[in-house]
Design a protein around this motif. Sequence first.
Motif, PDB file in Angstrom:
ATOM      1  N   GLN A  47      -6.469 -20.971  -3.253  1.00  0.00           N
ATOM      2  CA  GLN A  47      -5.865 -22.674  -3.578  1.00  0.00           C
ATOM      3  C   GLN A  47      -6.040 -21.431  -5.118  1.00  0.00           C
ATOM      4  O   GLN A  47      -6.052 -20.145  -5.734  1.00  0.00           O
ATOM      5  N   SER A  60      -6.828 -22.702  -8.248  1.00  0.00           N
ATOM      6  CA  SER A  60      -8.891 -22.619  -8.433  1.00  0.00           C
ATOM      7  C   SER A  60      -9.252 -21.866  -8.066  1.00  0.00           C
ATOM      8  O   SER A  60      -9.886 -21.068  -8.914  1.00  0.00           O
ATOM      9  N   SER A  61      -9.353 -21.720  -6.736  1.00  0.00           N
ATOM     10  CA  SER A  61     -10.272 -20.873  -6.369  1.00  0.00           C
ATOM     11  C   SER A  61      -9.813 -18.817  -6.372  1.00  0.00           C
ATOM     12  O   SER A  61     -10.718 -18.259  -6.537  1.00  0.00           O
ATOM     13  N   ILE A  96      -8.193 -18.255  -8.933  1.00  0.00           N
ATOM     14  CA  ILE A  96      -8.555 -17.694 -10.678  1.00  0.00           C
ATOM     15  C   ILE A  96      -9.668 -17.734 -11.019  1.00  0.00           C
ATOM     16  O   ILE A  96     -10.766 -17.087 -11.889  1.00  0.00           O
ATOM     17  N   TYR A  97     -10.565 -18.851 -10.035  1.00  0.00           N
ATOM     18  CA  TYR A  97     -12.111 -18.021  -9.869  1.00  0.00           C
ATOM     19  C   TYR A  97     -12.202 -17.085 -10.086  1.00  0.00           C
ATOM     20  O   TYR A  97     -13.271 -16.520 -10.760  1.00  0.00           O
ATOM     21  N   GLN A  98     -12.251 -16.404  -8.797  1.00  0.00           N
ATOM     22  CA  GLN A  98     -12.839 -14.927  -8.728  1.00  0.00           C
ATOM     23  C   GLN A  98     -12.425 -14.000  -9.768  1.00  0.00           C
ATOM     24  O   GLN A  98     -12.778 -13.468 -10.152  1.00  0.00           O
TER      25      GLN A  98
END
Lengths: 191, 213
Positions: A78, A80-81, A83-85
């Motif tokens: 996703q 979001s995931s 960008i999280y990384q």
Amino acid sequence: MTDKTPTDGFSEQTVWMLAIRDQRDKAAFGKLFDHYAPRLKGFIIRAGAPRAQAEDVVQDVMLTVWRKAHLFDPTRAQVSSWIYQIARNRQIDVIRKEARPMPEALKAEDEGDMEPDAGQVMALEQETDQLRAALDKLAPAQREMIERAYLGELSHSEIREATGLPLGTIKSRIRLGLERLRHELKDLRQE
Amino acid sequence: MSANISHHIPPEIMAAYAAGSLPHAFSLVVATHVSMCEDCRAELAAQETVGGVVLETLDSAEVSAGLKADVLSMLDDPVPPEPAPAKRSGVYPGPVMEALKGKPPRWKALGGGVKQCVLTGEGGSVSRLLWIPPGKPVPDHGHNGLELTLVLQGGFSDETGHFEVGDVEVATDDLDHVPTADPGAPCICLAATDAPLKFNSFLPRLLQPLFGI
């Protein structure tokens, strides 16, 4: 790759990100910025960065999103995931002054040749929605522990003790979906 | 390759890796195992999905008025070149080659025919490559806290089981084990331990690798 990917039914974040990746669309980047910059700032402050540094990290992360957009693959992560990384890597870099060791990239990531399978993208989006709903149903104390774990505030042994997971079932569904995809990608692995 | 891997990274260690709270040496073992194991690549992606949901739903903080314009004005700036990540070489996956700075390991004798090459010693944790002759045991070693051992070549056995290429042994300080290499080829492992902190006060850091493991 400049053809527009069919995006019916994708979340708006995914649509923006694909427009950034495939058309280098700055208006879409502006929308992505409006959505994620405040979330990133909140996240980075919660994760322990000094307030004065937080916006520098937001700026670096958003620029990395633009520059590495060719690596985004909506069948595997996703927005979001992904960008999280990027945010975690940047924060480790800034706070601990060290680079987090990263796994070898799969070949598809290197070559940026990723025709998304719409079914896979939607399945991942739906499962992520269910994960989010499961998080929303947690008791506040449990929710707090999950947040602390993924903000990097807990050690692995604290995570083991803390997250006797109601999240486990839904997370393992995502895991199984990704694993199926992984097997399809296996041949693409670097020699 | 991952078909035969039967000892994986436990979820809480994968979550700590994804969240960036795992010490550097253990992160190196996780990144190396994920390079060899499709199942754990999927587990990592699942952990990052949860991280993404937390990012998406956490309280946000207003950014200053000029930030967006600043970022937009930088989109067309030239991008500083980044060195390409090190490539797998022989039995050493990319993350190990990265830690070796692209060069072959420089082995140092540990006794009993066993050799080691210390890779990293940052953030209170130490990673090293171990080279164990076929059929020989790793010298008796105590470790404080967590120890992760990933097989890169050959295999070994101890009280808890048998470990082959790609397998990770997760040991805590209550495990008093004597890993013994399989007969045949030498066993090469990537091992990470918490640093032996009790030595810090009176031994220069550079000498630590000479004492036990």
